[in-house]
Structure formats: C-alpha cells, structure tokens
Motif scaffolding. Structure first.
Motif, short mmCIF file in Angstrom:
data_model
loop_
_atom_site.label_atom_id
_atom_site.label_comp_id
_atom_site.label_asym_id
_atom_site.label_seq_id
_atom_site.Cartn_x
_atom_site.Cartn_y
_atom_site.Cartn_z
N GLY A 119 118.81 -10.53 -52.58
CA GLY A 119 119.75 -11.46 -52.00
C GLY A 119 119.13 -12.30 -50.91
N LYS A 120 119.96 -13.09 -50.26
CA LYS A 120 119.52 -13.96 -49.16
C LYS A 120 120.44 -13.74 -47.97
CE LYS A 120 118.19 -18.72 -48.11
NZ LYS A 120 118.02 -20.10 -48.64
N ILE A 121 119.84 -13.69 -46.79
CA ILE A 121 120.60 -13.47 -45.58
C ILE A 121 120.52 -14.73 -44.73
CG2 ILE A 121 120.85 -12.04 -43.52
CD1 ILE A 121 119.77 -9.73 -45.03
N THR A 122 121.68 -15.23 -44.33
CA THR A 122 121.76 -16.48 -43.58
C THR A 122 122.64 -16.29 -42.35
OG1 THR A 122 123.60 -17.20 -44.97
CG2 THR A 122 121.40 -17.94 -45.60
N ASP A 123 122.50 -17.25 -41.43
CA ASP A 123 123.36 -17.31 -40.25
C ASP A 123 124.72 -17.84 -40.68
OD1 ASP A 123 124.62 -18.77 -37.89
OD2 ASP A 123 122.94 -17.80 -36.87
N ALA A 124 125.79 -17.14 -40.29
CA ALA A 124 127.14 -17.53 -40.72
C ALA A 124 127.55 -18.88 -40.15
CB ALA A 124 128.15 -16.46 -40.30
N GLU A 125 127.00 -19.26 -39.00
CA GLU A 125 127.40 -20.50 -38.35
C GLU A 125 126.62 -21.69 -38.87
OE1 GLU A 125 129.55 -22.89 -35.60
OE2 GLU A 125 129.82 -20.77 -36.10
N ILE A 133 123.25 -9.48 -53.65
CA ILE A 133 124.14 -9.28 -52.51
C ILE A 133 123.64 -10.14 -51.35
CG2 ILE A 133 125.19 -7.62 -50.94
CD1 ILE A 133 124.50 -5.44 -52.96
N ASP A 134 124.36 -11.20 -51.03
CA ASP A 134 124.02 -12.09 -49.93
C ASP A 134 124.82 -11.70 -48.69
OD1 ASP A 134 122.34 -13.54 -51.59
OD2 ASP A 134 123.93 -14.94 -52.18
N PHE A 135 124.20 -11.89 -47.53
CA PHE A 135 124.86 -11.63 -46.25
C PHE A 135 124.91 -12.91 -45.43
CE2 PHE A 135 123.42 -7.39 -47.38
CZ PHE A 135 124.44 -6.56 -46.93
N GLN A 136 126.01 -13.09 -44.72
CA GLN A 136 126.13 -14.14 -43.71
C GLN A 136 126.41 -13.43 -42.39
OE1 GLN A 136 128.45 -14.29 -46.54
NE2 GLN A 136 126.69 -15.11 -47.66
N GLU A 157 121.33 -21.16 -41.76
CA GLU A 157 119.87 -21.02 -41.77
C GLU A 157 119.46 -19.67 -42.33
OE1 GLU A 157 118.28 -19.82 -37.66
OE2 GLU A 157 120.28 -20.62 -37.26
N PRO A 158 118.36 -19.59 -43.07
CA PRO A 158 117.87 -18.30 -43.54
C PRO A 158 117.36 -17.46 -42.38
CG PRO A 158 116.32 -20.05 -44.08
CD PRO A 158 117.54 -20.72 -43.53
N LEU A 159 117.57 -16.16 -42.45
CA LEU A 159 117.17 -15.25 -41.37
C LEU A 159 116.02 -14.36 -41.84
CD1 LEU A 159 120.65 -14.16 -39.96
CD2 LEU A 159 119.12 -15.95 -39.11
N PRO A 160 114.82 -14.58 -41.35
CA PRO A 160 113.71 -13.68 -41.67
C PRO A 160 113.75 -12.42 -40.80
CG PRO A 160 112.94 -15.46 -40.28
CD PRO A 160 114.40 -15.73 -40.54
N TYR A 161 112.98 -11.42 -41.22
CA TYR A 161 112.75 -10.20 -40.44
C TYR A 161 114.00 -9.32 -40.30
CZ TYR A 161 109.48 -13.84 -38.96
OH TYR A 161 108.62 -14.91 -38.93
N VAL A 162 115.05 -9.60 -41.06
CA VAL A 162 116.26 -8.77 -41.02
C VAL A 162 116.01 -7.47 -41.78
CG1 VAL A 162 118.70 -8.62 -41.66
CG2 VAL A 162 117.75 -10.79 -40.84
N THR A 163 116.44 -6.36 -41.20
CA THR A 163 116.32 -5.07 -41.87
C THR A 163 117.53 -4.85 -42.78
OG1 THR A 163 115.07 -4.13 -40.03
CG2 THR A 163 116.12 -2.58 -41.55
N PHE A 223 110.22 -14.86 -44.81
CA PHE A 223 110.44 -16.01 -43.95
C PHE A 223 111.58 -16.90 -44.44
CE2 PHE A 223 109.33 -20.04 -41.81
CZ PHE A 223 109.13 -19.55 -40.53
N SER A 224 111.90 -16.80 -45.73
CA SER A 224 112.98 -17.59 -46.30
C SER A 224 114.30 -16.82 -46.34
CB SER A 224 112.61 -18.05 -47.72
OG SER A 224 111.47 -18.88 -47.69
N GLY A 225 114.34 -15.65 -45.69
CA GLY A 225 115.57 -14.87 -45.64
C GLY A 225 115.86 -14.09 -46.89
#
Length: 844
Positions: free
Chosen positions: A41-47, A111-114, A50-56, A73-75
C-alpha cells in the motif's frame, strides 16, 4: 524372524494407502502453518496527500512480537506476515497519530493509510535531572567535528542528471466553495478526488503538474554552475509557456545543504538541526541507537526547537555510525514558527556517497509547501516538489566554455514522447498520478476556470487579457490629487497573441478638475531573446513631479507608482511634461545589461518657478532638455529565463547575497531644442544580506556628481528615501546617501510572552545623506522664498524602528530626524522631526 528392514517394508506394503494419506495430511498442515499474508500500500498525509517515507507498518503476532516493515521514499510498503497474524495492521511515525486498519481475510491485499498529524507533539515537555547526560549530545558533537569531511562543499566540482517533478493542488475545498459557480462544473470530479484522498484524507483538486529532466554541473573555484534542460512535460491551469516553467523548477530547486548553519528556504534562514550551535537552539532525543537501513548502522535522533516561534525545524535525522554523516533527514518547520501564509513546510532528503570521496550528496529530495493561512474560509494550495539525482560524478575538470551559459535548453525540450518519460522517471507513475494528469487536462479546459485564471493573472501582473490586447495596469484606473481632482485612466498593451516581437501600448486619462486629457503611446520591438535585445520609442503628455524624478535606481512596483499620483502633489513640484523617448537595451553578457536612451522633454511648472542661467544670462520660467543616457547594470548570479511566448525580460534571482551595481551617465545637449548642455554621473549598489538569527539587512548606497550649472529640477532633489524630509527641502549637485533596513524577524518579539503569539517582527532603519551645492546652482541663499536648498556641510541623518507583519500585511515605522532639526521652510515653519510611515507588504 523378521529383521528390522524386512519388518518396515512389510508394514509399508500392507498400509501404503493409509500412510500416503497421513503424509499428505501432515504436509498440508505444515503448509498451512507456513502460509503467508502479503500486503502492500501507500501511506500519505491526510491533510496534504504527500507520501510519507520511513513509516513503520506492522502486524502483531501471537507470540507478542511484531512483524514490521517501513515505507520507501515514495511512501510505499510491502509487508509479508504469517497467516496467524492479528486482525489489524498498524502504521506509526513520529509526529503522526498511530493509524490502524482491519486486515482482510484474503492472503493478499492493498491497504492504504492516510495519517493525521499529531499537533500535541511540540507541547510535550521532557523533565530530566540535572545530572542527566543526553546520549544524543556526543553524537551531535561528532557530527559537527566531521562536517568538513562529509559536506559536499569540499568537492571541487560535481555533476549529475536531475529529475524534477512539481505538483500543485487546491486544498480546503469547503462546502461553501462547492456551491460557487466555478465549482459546479468541477463537482463531478469530487467523487474521484475523494477516492484518491482515501478514507481519512481530505480531497484536493490538482491544477498543475510538471516533470523536468536536466543535466546540472557545479564548479567551486571559481564558483560557477550551469544547467542543460533536456526534456519537460507540463500540464496546468493558466500556463502560458511550459518551457519557462521548466527553467524555474530546474534552476530554483536543486538541493538543501543541512551541513550549513542555516538553510535558505522561502527567502528566509532556518536553523539547521546540525548547526555548529545546535545545543543553543534544539532539544534532541536518541530514539534508536542501533538502527539499520540499507545495510548501514545508524543513529536515529528526534529533535524540536527550544524556543517557540523561531525559524527552526522539528523532525528526525539518521546519522551514520562510522563517519557521523547525515544519511537521512525528515524535517518540518515548527507549526508555530514566525512565518506567514505557509501552514506547513516539510523537507525529506536521502543522501548518497559517491565513489572516491567522503562527501555526501542528496540523492532524493521532497519538499511539501502548504499555503493555507491567508483566510480560514479561503482555499489554500499545496506544492509538492520531488527531485531525484543520478549519474553523479565528482571532481571533474570541465572545458573552459562549459559554464559559458548558466542555462541552456535542448531543441527537443517539449517533444511528446511517453517512452522517454517511462525510461527516465525514477519510479513509474502510479495510477493516481496518471489520474492527476487526466484531471488537470479536464479542469484547465473548463471555460469558467480559464476566466478565473485570467483574473488571477490580472491581480499578479496588473493586466487583464482580452484576445490580443491586455488591459491595464488596473492600479492606475482611478486616482485623486489636488491638481487634477478625480482622474480616470484607460490603457493597455498588445500581448503574445498579437506578436511575439512587436508590443504596442498606451493610455489616455482625464482629470475632472483641470479638465485636461493626458495620454501616452509606445512601440517596443524585441530583436533577440538570446541575448535579450530590444528597442522602443514612446511619447507621453502627462503630469510629473519634481520630488519623484530621478532618485530611484530600483525599479518601483506598479502599486507604488500609482500611489504617488494621489494626494497633495502641489508640494512635490508638479509640472506638465511632453516626453519623447527612445531606447535600445541588450544583455552584453550573462550578468551585464546595457541601455542607451535618447530623451527630449519639456518642463512647464504648475508652481512659481524662475531660473537665471549664469551661462547665458537668461531667465527661464520653463525649459526643454535633450539627453542621451547610458546605463550599465551588473547583476551577478541572476539568470535570464528564455521564453518565446512572453514579451518581457524575465530574470530569476541574483545569486546568494550578491549585490546589484548600476552605473549611469547623462549628457544633455542643446540640439533638438534643448536649452542646456550638461553632464551627470551617478552610481548605485543595492544588496540584501542574510544574517541567520539576526534576520536580513537591506542597503542601498547611491552617489552622484553634476558638474554643470542647472535649474534645481534638473539637480538631485532628495526625498525618495527620507520620510522626515520635506519635499524639495534639500538639493545637491554632489551627494552620497545610504539607506539601511535591518529585518530582525522574531529575534526580539519571539521572546516576549503574548507578543510572540501575534507573530510580529521588528525592524530598524538608518538613513544618511551627505551632499553639497555649488553657488551657481543655488548654494547661496536663493532669490526664491526658500532660505537655502543646500545641506551646508551637515549630513542629513534619519533613524527609526518599526514593527512589521501586523495582521500579516502591514508595516509601521517610527522615524526620527536626527540632524537639521531647526531647518525652517519658506514660511519660517520648523520641520516635523518625527514621521510615521505605514506601508503594505507581502513577506513570508
């Protein structure tokens, strides 16, 4: 008797079918026990999206451990976990609220997260005993000690190919805004926007997207840089010239060097988290002493500013254990920083160490700007910059002509070729990226959107485009003064749709008190765009003011020039003027611009004026002059942008703290109706100096010499930069002046409770003028009622202080007249030794 071997064979023969079934059953049980779940999936900032790198990203296992991975680096992430994992998947990262989603029953899934920002993070206070020794301090000490080894500034040269992408989108699309006419045609797209944003995200409306590939070279000694733009792809609302956009993106955004004590961003100096004085500005916490990324052992350190409202960062840095180099960084400007309009600035950077050096160079950089603090009910903008560098080469020796042009473009820069982009993008476009391009193409072709884009262009440029003509500038449309009364003016100029070389312009205005028409007509022709060369001729019949004739070397903005046409202009020496002017201008070198002007103008004063010429013993109550003016300007570091579709010279910046120097020579002749022959010499140097926590200084030094005998309106009538000086109070034929302003940013106000919440900033002003006037130019008492027009050997000094950023737009200065405090006017009245100046400005 059976031996053991025969017995086993006998049992197998008798029970082979049952044995096989049991074996199959056991193998299936083993396979099921080892079956895995595979999620991505891809994790982005809800606001901001933007893609969020380094998220566990992790799942919980039955043995009370976790199975985890991190986003790139691309989330993007990819997690493989045992089938026996829990029923939820989690995402966690510093500065964000932990996110949780249910796991699907299937073996695979997307599964994507915001993730939502944790606004309480900065308010947390850590209390430690006095004896506590922060383990992060020793690491930061070593980072500073090893700066010279790890800093890319040690390299004599470097070169790389750079991929740049910029995305702009409208955010904060309120329900009220959706009801507006412009949005009704866009509403069908809103469902798609919501799907792109995700369950927890806020929908944003993309309006611009561009990609650029270029070759960049830098040489340290002498310092030179050049960029060759290879290809660009642009889609956006209101874009006139996509090649111009590619130059702006390529040259203005390369990389950020955090090894320097201050990072220049949005024209301001932000304190680097690894500044030499790191302990003064930041609190640090070593959150992971044995982190490992890409096979390297790293320290992971979180930090935040010690003082509220400072221009500082909050975030995470990863430091290599072997060389104490900055390996990764993820920082945001503190939410309470003394900064206008920008609700968020975030920088993420990954470093790479080229072979043959200890220095590190940014390999990937992302910057997110969120503009949303103008008005709560207004929509904002999100800018997402992404840069990826490859084919890095260091310490190369370049040919002499390699840096001849600071910017060049390939002949195929705008060629449509999808295969080229598929090959040169660092990562392939995601389905969401493709949808963004499609959506922008849809939005920009809506008639109502085009109209709004034209209005926005008018607000920025002052002109409103109607076909082949642009009407304006609009600040001049109405004015009022005590000579003309109410003045209505209508004007315009041709644009690129008329011609890309020939520009026709003009205006007509009418004063309702003096019942007079004034007018102007002009013709400009662009001979060449590289180097930029143009010619023009104009004729003007209009009012002018002696107090605003010559002093300003810097090009005044349209709003200021329009404003001085208002008010009590009788005290500024008004006169009617017929002005026939022609000029030739060219860039003689990348940083040098030369202009030659021929001017023939009249002076018909609207106040009592008389001049006695010692040269011919004649008295003049009006006069004419014919002049030839030569001007040479040096702007080191400034880049001329190339555009075939915009009919004006466009420059980008002037380097880092470089001065702008201008030389001007004027020769008056008696030919063509001129009444006087004379010479004038003048020069100016202007510079902005960034000073870190002390803000920014701005100074302008001007000097002039007029060795000829002339009427006072042709001399230097000082007033432009001295607010406590009366108009036409002092005149010089030799002079030198300094104007200086120190913008202290929040150095003082950020330490004052309550005041710091207003985000106001302090400024200091100092202006000084020294000049003289020869007797034949009126240095002795004049026959007019003015007692004297000379400074009489005493410099004029003005000093003051002020507050800016009041309600984000206002600045108030309080200025004091230090010398010539008793200099009376023609009526014997003393001067006012104090002045309040209120101005509007747009500063981040």
């Amino acid at each position: 008797m059976w031996n053991k071997t025969d017995f086993v064979l006998h049992v197998l023969r008798k029970n082979f079918p049952a044995f096989c079934m049991a074996l199959v059953f056991m193998l299936c049980r083993t396979a099921n026990a080892q079956e895995l779940k595979n999620f991505s999936g891809k994790i982005t900032d809800a606001e901001t999206g933007e893609p969020l790198p380094y998220v566990t990203v992790f799942v919980k296992l039955p043995n009370h451990t976790n199975k985890a991975t991190t986003t790139d680096f691309s989330g993007l992430y990819h997690l493989v976990a045992p089938m026996a994992s829990g029923d939820s998947i989690y995402a966690t990262y510093v500065g964000y609220v932990q996110a949780k989603k249910p796991l699907p029953k299937t073996h695979t899934g997307v599964i994507d997260f915001q993730m939502k920002a944790d606004n309480q993070m900065l308010s947390m206070v850590t209390v430690t005993p006095k004896s506590y020794v922060n383990p992060a301090w020793a690491i930061l000490d070593n980072v500073v000690k090893h700066k010279d080894d790890n800093n890319l500034d040690k390299l004599k040269s470097y070169q790389y190919q750079s991929y740049n992408r910029l995305e702009l989108a409208v955010t904060n699309i309120s329900e009220k805004m959706k009801k507006r006419k412009v949005m009704k045609q866009i509403l069908p797209l809103m469902d798609s926007l919501q799907k792109m944003a995700g369950d927890e995200g806020k929908p944003i409306l993309p309006v611009f997207m561009s990609e650029t590939v270029s070759d960049f070279s830098f040489q340290k000694s002498p310092e030179q840089k050049t960029e060759h733009v290879l290809r660009t792809k642009v889609s956006g609302v209101g874009i006139e010239d996509e090649t111009l956009i590619s130059q702006i993106i390529g040259t203005s955004f390369q990389q950020y060097n955090f090894y320097k004590n201050y990072v220049r961003l949005a024209g301001k100096d932000f304190i680097s988290p690894i500044t030499d004085s790191w302990k003064t500005f930041y609190n640090y916490e070593l959150t992971e002493a044995n982190d490992k990324l890409d096979g390297r052992e790293l320290y992971r350190i979180e930090f935040k500013p010690k003082r509220d409202h400072d221009l500082a960062f909050v975030g995470v840095i990863w430091i290599t254990k072997d060389s104490y180099a900055l390996y990764r960084i993820d920082v945001s400007v503190a939410p309470d920083a003394n900064l206008d309009f920008l609700n968020k600035i975030r920088i993420q950077e990954e470093m790479v160490q080229p072979a043959g050096t200890t220095a590190w160079i940014p390999e990937k950089t992302r910057i997110v700007l969120h503009i949303s603090n103008i008005n709560k009910s207004w929509s904002g903008f999100i800018g997402n910059f992404y840069v990826a560098n490859k084919n890095i080469r260091i310490d190369q020796t370049f040919p002499k002509d390699h840096f001849k042009e600071p910017l060049t473009m390939s002949d195929s820069i705008t060629r449509k070729d999808d295969s080229y982009w598929a090959k040169n993008r660092p990562e392939a476009l995601t389905p969401a990226d493709v949808k963004v391009y499609q959506m922008i193409d849809t939005v920009k072709n809506l008639p109502i959107v085009k109209t709004y884009a034209d209005i926005a262009g008018m607000l920025i440029n002052g002109y409103y485009k109607v076909g082949k003509v642009s009407l304006g500038p609009y600040p001049y449309t109405y004015s009022y003064n005590d000579v003309q009364g109410s003045v209505l003016r209508f004007g315009g100029m041709t644009n690129k749709y008329f011609s890309d070389k020939l520009v026709l312009g003009g205006y007509a205005s009418y004063g309702f008190t003096d019942h007079r028409w004034n007018y102007n007509g002009s013709v400009d022709y662009i001979f060449s765009r590289k180097p930029w060369s143009q010619f023009g001729v104009s004729y003007t019949h209009d009012l002018n003011q002696t107090g605003y004739q010559f002093e300003n070397f810097a090009k005044a903005n349209t709003v200021f020039r329009a404003s001085i046409r208002n008010g009590k202009i009788t005290r500024r020496g008004p006169f009617e003027q017929n002005d026939l002017r022609t000029y030739v201008q060219t860039d003689v070198a990348p940083n040098w611009r030369a202009t030659i002007t021929a001017d023939r103008r009249s002076f018909d004063p609207l106040y009592n004026f008389e001049y006695f010429s010692p040269a011919n013993n004649q008295r003049y109550q009006n006069y004419q002059v014919s002049e030839v003016i030569g001007e040479l300007q040096w702007t080191p570091g400034r880049r001329l942008l190339q555009s075939s579709k915009i009919n004006k010279r466009i420059t980008l910046g002037n380097g880092a703290d470089n001065p702008v120097i201008t030389f001007r020579y004027t020769h008056g002749v008696k030919a063509f109706g001129g009444d006087f022959e004379y010479n004038k010499y003048a020069a100016n140097i202007t510079q902005k100096i960034h000073m870190g926590i002390f803000g920014k200084g701005e100074y302008s030094v001007t000097g002039g010499y007029i060795p000829s005998s002339l009427p006072s309106p042709l001399l230097e009538n000082h007033r432009f930069n001295f607010n406590t000086m009366r108009f036409l109070e002092f005149t010089s034929d030799r002079y030198a002046s300094l104007t200086y302003t120190q913008h202290l940013e929040g150095l003082i106000t950020n330490s004052i409770p309550l005041i710091k919440e207003l985000n106001v900033r302090t400024v200091a002003d100092f202006n000084v003028l020294d000049g003289s006037l020869r007797n034949d130019n009126g240095g002795r008492p004049s026959t007019l009622r003015r007692p004297t027009r000379s400074l009489d050997g005493i410099p004029y000094v003005e000093a003051g202080y002020g507050v800016e950023n009041i309600l984000k737009f206002l600045r108030v200065d309080f200025l004091y007249r230090v010398t010539h405090r008793d200099h009376v006017d023609e009526l014997g009245a003393p001067p006012s030794n104090f002045a309040t100046r209120i101005s509007m400005q747009f500063r981040l």
